[in-house]
Scaffold this active site. Sequence first.
Site, PDB file in Angstrom:
ATOM      1  N   LEU A   7       0.867  -1.178   0.000  1.00 36.57           N
ATOM      2  CA  LEU A   7       0.000   0.000   0.000  1.00 36.57           C
ATOM      3  C   LEU A   7       0.906   1.230   0.000  1.00 36.57           C
ATOM      4  CD1 LEU A   7      -2.660   1.558   0.290  1.00 36.57           C
ATOM      5  CD2 LEU A   7      -2.591   1.086   2.752  1.00 36.57           C
ATOM      6  N   ILE A   8       0.819   2.030  -1.062  1.00 36.69           N
ATOM      7  CA  ILE A   8       1.762   3.134  -1.276  1.00 36.69           C
ATOM      8  C   ILE A   8       0.991   4.418  -1.558  1.00 36.69           C
ATOM      9  CG2 ILE A   8       3.708   3.961  -2.666  1.00 36.69           C
ATOM     10  CD1 ILE A   8       4.183   1.048  -3.531  1.00 36.69           C
ATOM     11  N   GLY A  10       0.837   8.211  -3.118  1.00 34.64           N
ATOM     12  CA  GLY A  10       1.505   9.016  -4.136  1.00 34.64           C
ATOM     13  C   GLY A  10       2.194   8.192  -5.203  1.00 34.64           C
ATOM     14  N   GLY A  14       7.436  10.296  -9.137  1.00 34.96           N
ATOM     15  CA  GLY A  14       8.539  10.210  -8.192  1.00 34.96           C
ATOM     16  C   GLY A  14       8.811   8.797  -7.735  1.00 34.96           C
ATOM     17  N   GLY A  16       7.161   6.996  -5.682  1.00 33.50           N
ATOM     18  CA  GLY A  16       5.976   6.157  -5.672  1.00 33.50           C
ATOM     19  C   GLY A  16       5.768   5.447  -6.988  1.00 33.50           C
ATOM     20  N   TYR A 150      10.696  22.268   6.023  1.00 33.30           N
ATOM     21  CA  TYR A 150      10.839  20.920   5.459  1.00 33.30           C
ATOM     22  C   TYR A 150      11.572  20.030   6.456  1.00 33.30           C
ATOM     23  CZ  TYR A 150      12.035  17.246   2.092  1.00 33.30           C
ATOM     24  OH  TYR A 150      12.178  16.048   1.442  1.00 33.30           O
TER      25      TYR A 150
END
Length: 281
Positions: A7-8, A10, A14, A16, A150
């Site tokens: 289960l990922i 995004g 990138g 993902g 960030y």
Amino acid sequence: MAQRTWLITGVNRGFGRHLTEQLLARGDRVAGTVRDLHAADDLRAAAPRDALWLAQLDVTDTDAVRRVVDRAFAELGTIDVIVSNAGYGLFGAAEELTDAQIRQQIDTNLLGSIQFIRAALPHLRRQQRGRIVQFSTVGGQAAFAGGSLYHATKWGIEGFVDALAQEVAVFGIGCTLVEPGGARTDFRYRSSQLSPKLDAYDASPARAVHRIVEERTSVPPGDPAKMARIIIDSADQEPAPRRLALGSDAYGAMHRQLSERLAALEAQKALALSTDGPAHA
């Protein structure tokens, strides 16, 4: 090589996307989330039948996070690995950032990641096994001017996962923090956001990040496909590696700043010990 269900968050771009493409190619099953389902149309078209499950999700919506995670487990059964990948960069001096930018960064990178993991925990605990992979960054261990918010989210999620790993090991759940350096994804020049500029910071090292993003001339060293392969392979390691430092720039920056912090701590050893009270107060 065991086949797994992942289960990922995004998955449309990138890391993902790199993870999803490699996992599908090797025969694993992926449950992926995207903010816009149409952004994953090409992934859906290329995926083997029943290998890719997709759901629309904004990770800043906690209720939606819980609904989507619950539905993924209900429809797919066992999920072996969850990957908290969704996030973006926000750069500029702390004073330059707007209140709205600060809230969105924390809601996405920190609170969104925390709530995604929390939503999966009851399911993983009932399974008595599972792996949690949380994307951090070299910026979760090393700090640079222009990245204060960030860094705040990434240092925050690293502390969360470090504590979490100790809490859930008894349930057979392992946790891994992924700390890539600069990688050739669209993170730097597409998904990252910049603060407004205050002239006073033109002479500050914080301004360098604006130049890097605006000039679009630097090429990050990291190969995201190679990094994705290492992340996938880490699911076979027991115990789960607590951290994966990926990239020569990540290793160099983390080694330098961690060494400096350790040296500073050692220099304060006598001072730290001097503040203890009597052994038998």
